[in-house]
Design a protein around this motif. Structure first.
Motif, PDB file in Angstrom:
ATOM      1  N   VAL A 274       4.212   5.905  -2.551  1.00 16.69           N
ATOM      2  CA  VAL A 274       4.895   6.683  -1.517  1.00 16.69           C
ATOM      3  C   VAL A 274       6.003   5.882  -0.836  1.00 16.69           C
ATOM      4  O   VAL A 274       6.887   6.455  -0.209  1.00 16.69           O
ATOM      5  CB  VAL A 274       3.909   7.229  -0.466  1.00 16.69           C
ATOM      6  CG1 VAL A 274       2.971   8.244  -1.089  1.00 16.69           C
ATOM      7  CG2 VAL A 274       3.145   6.096   0.207  1.00 16.69           C
ATOM      8  N   ASN A 275       5.953   4.546  -0.982  1.00 19.57           N
ATOM      9  CA  ASN A 275       7.030   3.719  -0.436  1.00 19.57           C
ATOM     10  C   ASN A 275       6.880   2.291  -0.953  1.00 19.57           C
ATOM     11  O   ASN A 275       5.921   1.961  -1.652  1.00 19.57           O
ATOM     12  CB  ASN A 275       7.054   3.748   1.093  1.00 19.57           C
ATOM     13  CG  ASN A 275       8.472   3.849   1.637  1.00 19.57           C
ATOM     14  OD1 ASN A 275       9.412   3.282   1.070  1.00 19.57           O
ATOM     15  ND2 ASN A 275       8.643   4.572   2.728  1.00 19.57           N
ATOM     16  N   ASP A 276       7.855   1.446  -0.613  1.00  9.56           N
ATOM     17  CA  ASP A 276       7.849   0.061  -1.058  1.00  9.56           C
ATOM     18  C   ASP A 276       6.665  -0.685  -0.466  1.00  9.56           C
ATOM     19  O   ASP A 276       6.215  -0.382   0.649  1.00  9.56           O
ATOM     20  CB  ASP A 276       9.129  -0.655  -0.621  1.00  9.56           C
ATOM     21  CG  ASP A 276      10.390  -0.002  -1.165  1.00  9.56           C
ATOM     22  OD1 ASP A 276      10.276   0.889  -2.034  1.00  9.56           O
ATOM     23  OD2 ASP A 276      11.489  -0.386  -0.725  1.00  9.56           O
ATOM     24  N   GLY A 277       6.177  -1.686  -1.194  1.00  3.60           N
ATOM     25  CA  GLY A 277       5.093  -2.496  -0.675  1.00  3.60           C
ATOM     26  C   GLY A 277       4.508  -3.406  -1.721  1.00  3.60           C
ATOM     27  O   GLY A 277       5.058  -3.575  -2.819  1.00  3.60           O
ATOM     28  N   THR A 278       3.358  -3.988  -1.384  1.00  8.26           N
ATOM     29  CA  THR A 278       2.648  -4.907  -2.270  1.00  8.26           C
ATOM     30  C   THR A 278       1.283  -4.325  -2.619  1.00  8.26           C
ATOM     31  O   THR A 278       0.538  -3.915  -1.720  1.00  8.26           O
ATOM     32  CB  THR A 278       2.448  -6.279  -1.589  1.00  8.26           C
ATOM     33  OG1 THR A 278       3.719  -6.821  -1.233  1.00  8.26           O
ATOM     34  CG2 THR A 278       1.729  -7.244  -2.511  1.00  8.26           C
ATOM     35  N   VAL A 279       0.957  -4.291  -3.905  1.00  8.54           N
ATOM     36  CA  VAL A 279      -0.363  -3.834  -4.341  1.00  8.54           C
ATOM     37  C   VAL A 279      -1.386  -4.887  -3.948  1.00  8.54           C
ATOM     38  O   VAL A 279      -1.253  -6.066  -4.299  1.00  8.54           O
ATOM     39  CB  VAL A 279      -0.390  -3.601  -5.866  1.00  8.54           C
ATOM     40  CG1 VAL A 279      -1.792  -3.205  -6.324  1.00  8.54           C
ATOM     41  CG2 VAL A 279       0.627  -2.545  -6.269  1.00  8.54           C
ATOM     42  N   ARG A 288     -14.419   5.301  -4.965  1.00 12.70           N
ATOM     43  CA  ARG A 288     -13.005   5.690  -5.002  1.00 12.70           C
ATOM     44  C   ARG A 288     -12.469   5.797  -6.421  1.00 12.70           C
ATOM     45  O   ARG A 288     -11.350   6.268  -6.638  1.00 12.70           O
ATOM     46  CB  ARG A 288     -12.177   4.704  -4.175  1.00 12.70           C
ATOM     47  CG  ARG A 288     -12.556   4.722  -2.680  1.00 12.70           C
ATOM     48  CD  ARG A 288     -11.964   3.523  -1.939  1.00 12.70           C
ATOM     49  NE  ARG A 288     -12.298   3.523  -0.511  1.00 12.70           N
ATOM     50  CZ  ARG A 288     -13.419   3.029  -0.004  1.00 12.70           C
ATOM     51  NH1 ARG A 288     -14.354   2.503  -0.808  1.00 12.70           N
ATOM     52  NH2 ARG A 288     -13.644   3.062   1.299  1.00 12.70           N
ATOM     53  N   GLY A 289     -13.252   5.391  -7.391  1.00 11.46           N
ATOM     54  CA  GLY A 289     -12.840   5.491  -8.785  1.00 11.46           C
ATOM     55  C   GLY A 289     -11.665   4.574  -9.088  1.00 11.46           C
ATOM     56  O   GLY A 289     -11.567   3.472  -8.543  1.00 11.46           O
ATOM     57  N   GLY A 290     -10.769   5.041  -9.952  1.00 12.48           N
ATOM     58  CA  GLY A 290      -9.549   4.287 -10.205  1.00 12.48           C
ATOM     59  C   GLY A 290      -8.725   4.238  -8.928  1.00 12.48           C
ATOM     60  O   GLY A 290      -8.270   5.271  -8.434  1.00 12.48           O
ATOM     61  N   LEU A 291      -8.551   3.036  -8.383  1.00 18.11           N
ATOM     62  CA  LEU A 291      -7.994   2.889  -7.037  1.00 18.11           C
ATOM     63  C   LEU A 291      -6.799   1.947  -7.032  1.00 18.11           C
ATOM     64  O   LEU A 291      -6.836   0.884  -7.657  1.00 18.11           O
ATOM     65  CB  LEU A 291      -9.068   2.346  -6.085  1.00 18.11           C
ATOM     66  CG  LEU A 291      -8.624   1.956  -4.675  1.00 18.11           C
ATOM     67  CD1 LEU A 291      -8.214   3.193  -3.872  1.00 18.11           C
ATOM     68  CD2 LEU A 291      -9.733   1.188  -3.954  1.00 18.11           C
ATOM     69  N   VAL A 292      -5.760   2.348  -6.302  1.00 10.07           N
ATOM     70  CA  VAL A 292      -4.642   1.461  -5.984  1.00 10.07           C
ATOM     71  C   VAL A 292      -4.464   1.481  -4.468  1.00 10.07           C
ATOM     72  O   VAL A 292      -4.480   2.553  -3.850  1.00 10.07           O
ATOM     73  CB  VAL A 292      -3.334   1.907  -6.676  1.00 10.07           C
ATOM     74  CG1 VAL A 292      -2.131   1.121  -6.138  1.00 10.07           C
ATOM     75  CG2 VAL A 292      -3.437   1.730  -8.189  1.00 10.07           C
ATOM     76  N   VAL A 293      -4.323   0.311  -3.865  1.00  9.91           N
ATOM     77  CA  VAL A 293      -4.055   0.183  -2.434  1.00  9.91           C
ATOM     78  C   VAL A 293      -2.749  -0.595  -2.287  1.00  9.91           C
ATOM     79  O   VAL A 293      -2.601  -1.678  -2.854  1.00  9.91           O
ATOM     80  CB  VAL A 293      -5.196  -0.544  -1.702  1.00  9.91           C
ATOM     81  CG1 VAL A 293      -4.873  -0.679  -0.213  1.00  9.91           C
ATOM     82  CG2 VAL A 293      -6.511   0.190  -1.892  1.00  9.91           C
ATOM     83  N   ILE A 294      -1.803  -0.027  -1.518  1.00 10.16           N
ATOM     84  CA  ILE A 294      -0.500  -0.656  -1.306  1.00 10.16           C
ATOM     85  C   ILE A 294      -0.338  -0.982   0.173  1.00 10.16           C
ATOM     86  O   ILE A 294      -0.493  -0.107   1.036  1.00 10.16           O
ATOM     87  CB  ILE A 294       0.646   0.265  -1.767  1.00 10.16           C
ATOM     88  CG1 ILE A 294       0.505   0.594  -3.256  1.00 10.16           C
ATOM     89  CG2 ILE A 294       2.005  -0.391  -1.497  1.00 10.16           C
ATOM     90  CD1 ILE A 294       1.519   1.607  -3.753  1.00 10.16           C
ATOM     91  N   ASP A 295      -0.012  -2.244   0.447  1.00 11.57           N
ATOM     92  CA  ASP A 295       0.306  -2.685   1.811  1.00 11.57           C
ATOM     93  C   ASP A 295       1.816  -2.539   2.007  1.00 11.57           C
ATOM     94  O   ASP A 295       2.603  -3.206   1.333  1.00 11.57           O
ATOM     95  CB  ASP A 295      -0.119  -4.141   1.989  1.00 11.57           C
ATOM     96  CG  ASP A 295       0.323  -4.728   3.323  1.00 11.57           C
ATOM     97  OD1 ASP A 295       0.572  -3.937   4.258  1.00 11.57           O
ATOM     98  OD2 ASP A 295       0.428  -5.966   3.422  1.00 11.57           O
ATOM     99  N   HIS A 296       2.207  -1.653   2.928  1.00  9.07           N
ATOM    100  CA  HIS A 296       3.625  -1.423   3.209  1.00  9.07           C
ATOM    101  C   HIS A 296       4.124  -2.287   4.365  1.00  9.07           C
ATOM    102  O   HIS A 296       5.302  -2.229   4.716  1.00  9.07           O
ATOM    103  CB  HIS A 296       3.866   0.052   3.532  1.00  9.07           C
ATOM    104  CG  HIS A 296       3.436   0.972   2.440  1.00  9.07           C
ATOM    105  ND1 HIS A 296       4.135   1.125   1.265  1.00  9.07           N
ATOM    106  CD2 HIS A 296       2.348   1.781   2.337  1.00  9.07           C
ATOM    107  CE1 HIS A 296       3.521   1.998   0.490  1.00  9.07           C
ATOM    108  NE2 HIS A 296       2.427   2.413   1.120  1.00  9.07           N
ATOM    109  N   GLY A 297       3.234  -3.081   4.964  1.00 12.95           N
ATOM    110  CA  GLY A 297       3.606  -3.881   6.115  1.00 12.95           C
ATOM    111  C   GLY A 297       3.461  -3.088   7.401  1.00 12.95           C
ATOM    112  O   GLY A 297       3.213  -1.879   7.394  1.00 12.95           O
ATOM    113  N   ALA A 298       3.573  -3.774   8.532  1.00 16.42           N
ATOM    114  CA  ALA A 298       3.486  -3.144   9.860  1.00 16.42           C
ATOM    115  C   ALA A 298       2.131  -2.475  10.088  1.00 16.42           C
ATOM    116  O   ALA A 298       2.023  -1.561  10.895  1.00 16.42           O
ATOM    117  CB  ALA A 298       4.613  -2.139  10.061  1.00 16.42           C
TER     118      ALA A 298
END
Length: 360
Positions: A274-279, A288-298
């Motif tokens: 949904v936006n820029d960040g770090t996985v 949660r099954g197949g999961l990706v978590v992205i840290d967008h900062g702030a």
């Protein structure tokens, strides 16, 4: 003092000219360019808050407008301004104007907007979080931004119906405000999932999964995005389960909230960041099954559940719209869909409030 304000307003009004607000203008930037304060522009234009919209006509200090004005330009097209609240109330500190939403609903993400020469020197807390079931309640926050325009992100925990209280401090000066909160008014949904699906809730690996996600919520990294948030699926608009729905998963089970939004789609449909960040997490987990978590900062984190295939790895930098996986029905899922969450400092916020905006 009141007489001085009235005299100043009269002088400004006598030498004011009309100005059409353009995209990117703020009352602070216009005040700075005109050599006056935000408060003086508010008084000159009879405004109760510093909100501006594209195409709005305001008065600025300057040469008196000519008696025979040029023909008016065609009206500017309607433009969504993601960084300007549609309704707000305003408080002030010396050199700082604080703009807050007039009201909120449970699960809303929101921002306090701070403008002025000393806005970047402030600190913000939400003391109403004390005693609530939230992570790091009443955390001291520094504003994000530059050049006199700053924001502080906030969130309303699901289940909260008491006002959000905020406190802005500048040196020894403190101002407090509060924002009323409304309920979502949703009935409890009883899913009664079959044992073949609900058994993952008792998986011995669930505790490790939850602990890893909590570590992601605790991250406090610099803001990584500069563009509005985008949809996680291309050309998929339908929602099967809305945000904030109270529900039980098994008969007689504990009521919990639905912390995200479910988008039904065929298995294999590309899932987009949904936006820029770090996985910070990428893999298969019991619930949660197949999961990706992205840290967008702030303090903003997005999560993508139930994927059939994950195509990114932890530590990878991703950009808005980049494929991170594919829709599936893994983990606690009864059919192919994407469950999307967007969390602020660990608390769930309604994803729709972010779409097409820099801030909700």
């Amino acid at each position: 003092m009141k007489a001085r304000f009235l005299l100043l307003a009269a002088l400004l009004s006598a030498s004011a000219s009309a100005y059409t607000v353009k995209k990117g203008d703020t009352l602070y930037s216009l005040a700075r360019a005109s050599g006056v304060s935000v408060d003086e522009l508010l008084r000159l234009n009879g405004l109760s808050s510093p909100e501006l919209r594209v195409g709005q006509i305001i008065r600025l200090p300057g040469e008196t407008a000519p008696s025979a004005p040029k023909p008016a330009a065609p009206p500017a097209p309607a433009v969504k301004l993601p960084t300007v609240a549609t309704s707000a109330h305003v408080l002030n500190l010396p050199g700082v104007t604080i703009t807050a939403p007039k009201s909120l609903r449970m699960g809303d993400g929101f921002v306090l907007r701070l403008s002025g020469e000393r806005a970047g020197e402030t600190t913000v807390r939400f003391p109403s979080e004390v005693g609530e079931d939230v992570r790091q309640p009443n955390e001291q926050l520094r504003p994000l931004g530059a050049a006199g325009e700053y924001v502080v992100p906030g969130r309303v925990v699901l289940g909260k119906e008491t006002p959000v209280v905020y406190e802005v401090r500048l040196g020894d000066s403190v101002v407090k405000g509060q924002i009323p909160v409304r309920s979502l008014g949703q009935p409890t949904q009883h899913l009664n999932l079959p044992p073949s699906v609900s058994k993952v809730l008792q998986d011995p690996e669930r505790a490790a999964e939850d602990a890893a996600v909590e570590q992601a919520y605790n991250r406090r990294t610099p803001q990584a995005w500069t563009k509005p948030f985008a949809a996680p699926l291309a050309n998929v608009k339908r929602v099967s389960s809305g945000f904030g729905q109270p529900r039980t998963y098994v008969k007689g089970g504990k009521v919990a909230y639905h912390y995200g939004t479910d988008y039904p789609a065929p298995v294999g449909t590309p899932i987009l960041a949904v936006n820029d960040g770090t996985v910070v997490m990428a893999g298969k987990y019991p619930v949660r099954g197949g999961l990706v978590v992205i840290d967008h900062g702030a303090g903003v984190v997005s999560l993508y559940f139930h994927q059939s295939k994950v195509v990114v790895t932890a530590g990878q930098q991703v950009t808005r719209g980049q494929k991170v996986g594919e829709v599936g029905t893994t983990g606690l899922s009864a059919g192919p869909h994407l469950h999307l969450e967007i969390r602020v400092r660990g608390e769930a916020t309604v994803p729709a409030g972010w779409m097409g905006r820099l801030w909700p």
